[in-house]
Motif scaffolding. Sequence first.
Motif, short mmCIF file in Angstrom:
data_model
loop_
_atom_site.label_atom_id
_atom_site.label_comp_id
_atom_site.label_asym_id
_atom_site.label_seq_id
_atom_site.Cartn_x
_atom_site.Cartn_y
_atom_site.Cartn_z
N SER A 1 6.82 5.28 1.74
CA SER A 1 5.50 6.49 0.16
C SER A 1 4.35 5.44 0.69
O SER A 1 4.08 6.33 0.92
CB SER A 1 6.23 5.51 -0.80
N LYS A 2 4.06 4.15 0.77
CA LYS A 2 3.16 3.26 1.46
C LYS A 2 2.36 4.68 2.56
O LYS A 2 1.20 4.46 2.47
CB LYS A 2 2.80 1.63 1.52
N SER A 17 1.41 7.51 2.12
CA SER A 17 0.31 7.92 1.41
C SER A 17 -1.21 7.60 2.25
O SER A 17 -1.81 8.14 2.06
CB SER A 17 0.82 6.80 -0.27
N ASN A 74 -3.83 9.62 3.83
CA ASN A 74 -5.44 9.72 3.39
C ASN A 74 -6.87 9.32 4.26
O ASN A 74 -7.38 9.20 4.06
CB ASN A 74 -5.98 8.89 2.67
#
Length: 88
Positions: A46-47, A50, A54
């Motif tokens: 998930s990190k 993310s 970005n």
Amino acid sequence: MLLIFIFAAALFYAYFVNTTIRTVTLLEKTKKEMRTLSVVVSEVESKRLSAENNISVAKAEQLGFMAVNHPTFIMKSSQKAFLSLKTD
């Protein structure tokens, strides 16, 4: 003779019950560790997603990356298809 047979059967029974309990306990512990690791992997994924979402061209240029007009790739030469330790 019958008493020895009963005693041996009781010993085998105790041994196999003990082994079974230890195995089941180890399996449950392993399942718990696997669930914990699965959660950790999900969090890391998930990190990463993310962070990946970005990133933009502007952010990359801000970090010092530059666009390349003519990229050069390393190609495998057809003449040298293998490695050799020959020293002659």
